[in-house]
Write a protein that holds these residues in place. Sequence first.
Motif, PDB file in Angstrom:
ATOM      1  N   GLN A  35      -3.450   0.803 -16.552  1.00  0.00           N
ATOM      2  CA  GLN A  35      -2.281   1.041 -15.713  1.00  0.00           C
ATOM      3  C   GLN A  35      -2.378   0.168 -14.468  1.00  0.00           C
ATOM      4  N   PHE A  36      -1.317  -0.571 -14.188  1.00  0.00           N
ATOM      5  CA  PHE A  36      -1.253  -1.404 -12.993  1.00  0.00           C
ATOM      6  C   PHE A  36      -0.417  -0.681 -11.945  1.00  0.00           C
ATOM      7  N   THR A  37      -0.862  -0.758 -10.693  1.00  0.00           N
ATOM      8  CA  THR A  37      -0.174  -0.011  -9.640  1.00  0.00           C
ATOM      9  C   THR A  37      -0.392  -0.688  -8.293  1.00  0.00           C
ATOM     10  N   ASP A  48      -4.541 -12.851  -0.558  1.00  0.00           N
ATOM     11  CA  ASP A  48      -4.003 -12.861   0.809  1.00  0.00           C
ATOM     12  C   ASP A  48      -3.707 -11.422   1.227  1.00  0.00           C
ATOM     13  N   THR A  49      -2.476 -11.100   1.595  1.00  0.00           N
ATOM     14  CA  THR A  49      -2.167  -9.738   2.028  1.00  0.00           C
ATOM     15  C   THR A  49      -1.682  -8.855   0.880  1.00  0.00           C
ATOM     16  N   THR A  50      -1.608  -9.402  -0.317  1.00  0.00           N
ATOM     17  CA  THR A  50      -1.159  -8.628  -1.485  1.00  0.00           C
ATOM     18  C   THR A  50      -2.366  -8.005  -2.177  1.00  0.00           C
ATOM     19  N   LYS A  51      -2.274  -6.707  -2.407  1.00  0.00           N
ATOM     20  CA  LYS A  51      -3.368  -6.002  -3.065  1.00  0.00           C
ATOM     21  C   LYS A  51      -2.788  -5.018  -4.068  1.00  0.00           C
ATOM     22  N   TYR A  52      -3.373  -4.987  -5.251  1.00  0.00           N
ATOM     23  CA  TYR A  52      -2.944  -4.004  -6.245  1.00  0.00           C
ATOM     24  C   TYR A  52      -4.148  -3.564  -7.063  1.00  0.00           C
ATOM     25  N   PHE A  53      -3.924  -2.585  -7.928  1.00  0.00           N
ATOM     26  CA  PHE A  53      -5.019  -1.947  -8.655  1.00  0.00           C
ATOM     27  C   PHE A  53      -4.732  -1.941 -10.156  1.00  0.00           C
ATOM     28  N   ALA A  54      -5.807  -1.885 -10.916  1.00  0.00           N
ATOM     29  CA  ALA A  54      -5.722  -1.696 -12.353  1.00  0.00           C
ATOM     30  C   ALA A  54      -6.656  -0.552 -12.717  1.00  0.00           C
ATOM     31  N   ALA A  55      -6.073   0.512 -13.265  1.00  0.00           N
ATOM     32  CA  ALA A  55      -6.864   1.670 -13.679  1.00  0.00           C
ATOM     33  C   ALA A  55      -7.103   1.583 -15.178  1.00  0.00           C
ATOM     34  N   ALA A  98      -5.649   9.605 -10.246  1.00  0.00           N
ATOM     35  CA  ALA A  98      -5.634  10.070 -11.637  1.00  0.00           C
ATOM     36  C   ALA A  98      -5.999   8.934 -12.581  1.00  0.00           C
ATOM     37  N   ALA A  99      -6.505   9.292 -13.727  1.00  0.00           N
ATOM     38  CA  ALA A  99      -6.817   8.305 -14.751  1.00  0.00           C
ATOM     39  C   ALA A  99      -5.532   7.767 -15.352  1.00  0.00           C
ATOM     40  N   ALA A 100      -5.607   6.563 -15.893  1.00  0.00           N
ATOM     41  CA  ALA A 100      -4.461   6.003 -16.599  1.00  0.00           C
ATOM     42  C   ALA A 100      -4.124   6.903 -17.782  1.00  0.00           C
TER      43      ALA A 100
END
Length: 702
Positions: free
Chosen positions: A284-286, A244-251, A292-294
């Motif tokens: 890394q979750f953010t 939905d409107t939630t978005k996150y990243f995993a490096a 930058a790299a994890a």
Amino acid sequence: MATLLLLTFTTQAQPINRQAVVERHKVVVTNTDSLNSLSVGNGKFAFTADFTGLQTFPLHYEKGLPLGTESEWGWHRFPNKEGYKFDQSLRTYILNGRPVSYAVQVKTPGNKESGDYFRANPHRLQLGNLGFVILKKNGQPAGVRDIKNIRQMLNPWTGEIQSHFTVEGTAVDVVTVGHQTQDAVAAKVTSELLKLGRLKVALRFPFPTAGWADMAVDYSHDDAHKSSIVEQKAGRALLTHQLDTTKYFAALSWVQTAALAAGRPHEFILTPDRKSAVLELSCQFTPLKVKAAAPTFAATLANSRQQWPAFWRSGGAVDFGGTADPRAKELERRVVLSQYLTKIHNAGSQPPQETGLLLNSWYGRPHLEMHWWHAAHFALWGRPEILEKSLTWYARPDVQAVARGIAQRQGYNGWRWQKMTDPWGEEGPSSVGAFLLWQQPHTIYFAEEAYRAHPNAATLKLYQERVLQTAEFMASFPFYEKDKDRYILGKGVIPAQERFKAEETFNPTFELVYWHWALDIAQKWRERQGQPRNAKWDEVLAKLSKLPEANGVYLATESAPDSYTNPEFKTDHPSVLAALGVMPATGQQDAATMRRTFDLIWTDWSWNQTWGWDFPMTSMTATRLGLPEKAVDALLMKVQKNTYLPNGHNYQEGRLPLYLPGNGGLLAAVALMCAGYDGAKEANPGIPKGWKVKWEGLQKMP
């Protein structure tokens, strides 16, 4: 006094070998028991691993301690497509002659669905499963039964998990660590299976259940969320997950040569190039796109090996090693592992949920009445800075606005702190939680702990508004009975012992003491700042109802004369004991009456129908009554909900396999047993005679 000074001096003169104490409680796992998962983390992010050192078999752990990856920032709301309004959960009660509205679970059609939506939204997210893909010689995936020779060890001193196992005779060794300042986990994998192409790593994004619990194993609803590789370079990749409107990243980052590619829906597989028997990786979750790299495994390992010993060297420590009584060894184990777990799960900038950052209970929401059990011990163990991190939540304007709004809606002054909340301070409709009172004084208790640690003008300034507005509500809430010339708490109250009907209940014993104590402390805060005492507060203090009693014991609440004859009222929390245990002597309690109350509850309570913090609460009462043997017996009572698993978690029942208020309560109780309380007449008031216990850095309770 001379004896007390001598004991204190001796403790300080002979420092505890803290590393030895901590490392004699390393956790060793040699089987696939789903309650034996182990976690790494930093208070705002946690990663829980199975016996492989990663999250390889999440379905196997679904009914035990699941393989969670959770953070403070990871929250999600399903769209409110039906246009539900929070006001649909409000119900008006006539209490003490006037209407008061509470957010409850209204049962009427339409309103029920609205309440259900606002209970379940927002909910905390399980961020992802990072685990192995293990192939057997025949190319088929290895299952739990294919994993042999398991030996896994958590060293709390450094925060490292070392895992060893074999697959068809080939060894796999894994070191897992969590970064202490970033939301990252890292691992080093050593195995010939890497060179054979039979060992890979996969990151998979589950879907949120929005249910009471979330075990991170919902892999359905493939089309209801999106995930993709945003970019991939040599040794690193950035993935995104959107709901939905939630978005996150995993490096993801890795040292040896490998390639990342999509697998099953919402799964991404890292395949090494078969040239090395070693793979170092990190994830890394953010919530924000990072450039930058994890942090590498090497950097994360170094960080963990520096930060965890620094934690253990700070604040307080207790060494039970000089005591032959076998209870002492088990108590020390629980103390060490509870410090590790509360540091991982309870040391962030928000009040934690009852199950920390491992799994969702109550949709992942914090319960403010539990905040005392989660965090008060940090100050008692000489780490007030950890407690104060979570107190920043109460200082946020958005959170305060909700607390002010609740009080105004109900016709009171100041700020009313609700039970069931979220990172933004919003109310979760609850037919029990809306009527709880005992979370209200917590902010004053915490502020006082901060002042005891830093008794200066800066502390007074920092917390003065929170103390003021909390006390303003507390002074406006009691109802004045003209005919008896007294103030009562209620009606419209459910005590900490959640067995009483709100519309009928008034004057619960523990809440009366806590109310009095907190208002008195709020007056002291005014005096410390050169302000006059508040006349209204003094009036409430002077005329607050006496503690209800009958037949020589304190009742749970004045409205329940059958507190000890109704079987239902002898279940749940025996919170009447907290009136002298969690609370100090305020002049309201009679020690002899409390002793008779303690003895009755000890012998006649339904202990199998209690919860994890009831045992430390009982221990604290025993300590203040001068019953050190009972203080230990309470902490080690053989009841299912007082079980402490090999990993240190306080097990409750199938749907609640961990309960951090039990761990935090244990630490508070042990601090009281050792350091005592203001006005205590002897050293180590909760330690049995003949025990040789060394402690340092602990602080007295009020």
